[in-house]
Design a protein around this motif. Structure first.
Motif: not given
Length: 64
Positions: A16, A22, A24-25, A14
């Motif tokens: 940040y 957040t 994106c992942s 993840y």
């Protein structure tokens, strides 16, 4: 937007921003986080290192 920190939870990394939101992942897909800068993160999967930008897009693939 810059990467402030990256955390690994389960099968995802993840990403940040400076505000703690957040961005994106990125799926690890059996790989592991190798490191990150303010503009990219690197994940090793098998014999390759995949470099992703701050939006999670793959920008480079490097043999490990």
């Amino acid at each position: 937007m810059s990467i402030a920190t990256v955390s690994v939870r389960g099968d995802f990394a993840y990403v940040y921003d400076e505000s703690g939101r957040t961005i994106c992942s990125v799926p690890l897909a059996g790989g592991s986080l190798q490191g990150y800068t303010n503009s990219s993160l690197s994940i090793k999967r098998g014999a390759f290192i995949y470099v992703h930008d701050e939006r999670g897009r793959n920008i480079r693939t490097i043999p490990a």
